[in-house]
Design an enzyme around this catalytic site. Sequence first.
Site, short mmCIF file in Angstrom:
data_model
loop_
_atom_site.label_atom_id
_atom_site.label_comp_id
_atom_site.label_asym_id
_atom_site.label_seq_id
_atom_site.Cartn_x
_atom_site.Cartn_y
_atom_site.Cartn_z
N HIS A 1 0.94 -1.28 -0.07
CA HIS A 1 0.11 0.12 0.13
C HIS A 1 0.87 1.14 -0.17
O HIS A 1 1.97 1.30 0.58
CB HIS A 1 -0.97 0.05 1.16
CG HIS A 1 -0.18 0.26 2.82
ND1 HIS A 1 -0.09 1.30 2.95
CD2 HIS A 1 0.56 -0.62 3.32
CE1 HIS A 1 0.56 1.28 4.15
NE2 HIS A 1 0.90 -0.01 4.27
N HIS B 1 0.88 5.86 -1.51
CA HIS B 1 0.49 6.92 -2.44
C HIS B 1 1.05 7.04 -3.62
O HIS B 1 1.76 7.81 -4.15
CB HIS B 1 0.54 8.09 -1.61
CG HIS B 1 -0.30 8.31 -0.32
ND1 HIS B 1 -1.78 7.77 -0.30
CD2 HIS B 1 -0.16 8.62 0.75
CE1 HIS B 1 -1.98 7.93 0.94
NE2 HIS B 1 -1.18 8.61 1.53
#
Length: 354
Positions: free
Chosen positions: A138, A140
């Site tokens: 995970h 951005h």
Amino acid sequence: MGLLRLKMPPKFQLLALLAFAIAMIFLENQIQKLEESRGKLERAIARHEVREIEQRHIQEGAKGAMVKEDDLVVIYNRVPKTASTSFTNIAYDLCNKNHYHVLHINTTKNNPVMSLQDQVRFVKNVTLWKEMKPAFYHGHVSFLDFTKFGVKKKPVYINVIRDPIERLVSYYYFLRFGDDYRPGLRRRKQGDKKTFDECVAAGGSDCAPEKLWLQIPFFCGHYSECWNIGSKWALEQAKYNLVNEYMLVGVTEELEDFVMMLEAALPRFFKGATELFRTGKKSHLRKTSEKKPPTKESIARLQQSDIWKMENEFYEFALEQFQYVRAHAVREKDGELYLLPQNFFYEKIYPKTT
């Protein structure tokens, strides 16, 4: 028969015809029941054969199936301020119990675009780092197409998006006041007391329509056109990727449904996620501090921009797709959500097993 009919009185002839008709109707009903019973028996035999085949496959190929499951990689390229931390905490809470690894992709200055050499490194890591599989990545980062690098087995992509204005408002106040996840951390705009409405009225850069352009490029990917603000090509590419490259994309406003469907589709990772989301302390952990809802005037001003119209079009597209998937997977009864059971089976399996 003709002689017998001549000797029989008309009254008895009528009774004989009636008895014959009743007998024929009875026989037809019995034949129909036999056909229905045969159909049920065939389906029961087919289901029994399927169970035997499945059981044999489980017994004979359990190790192979385990290897394939343990080779699974899920990538959550999380969009900022979409409840991504709340959802990621569920993955962290379940990783020990469900036996998988969670890895945070921490890019310099949270840059969502990787250099070409970093793209190659990342693809190699995800594909070849066997010690970390099964894995939940995970971070951005924008969508990365693994097929461009010659990878045959691609990772499973998931994501969550949010109403574009609500996301921007949340991010605006987050930069100034932080949240309850790390309350002591100093944020980039800390000390700036200007409200979002005041920012919009003054035409500030932190609340400009250009700041809405984020969810489209995150789904569009690493092409240069994805990051050209207001690009129609980027919007269409983001839509294409959402439908063709993502297993499931949820929305912040209906996060529980998203978690429930993930648990059903990927129990290797998310078994127990729904109950944890409903009862766990961490599932609703991160909340932006000092957030003030924008006025109708501020919202209307942002909605005049073409950028908002495109980002909102993408959000509505994602929401419609999510609700379509949910409608075929989830039902509500007495205020509680529940998953639909398996709605298909196999029959007429040939050749017959011995």
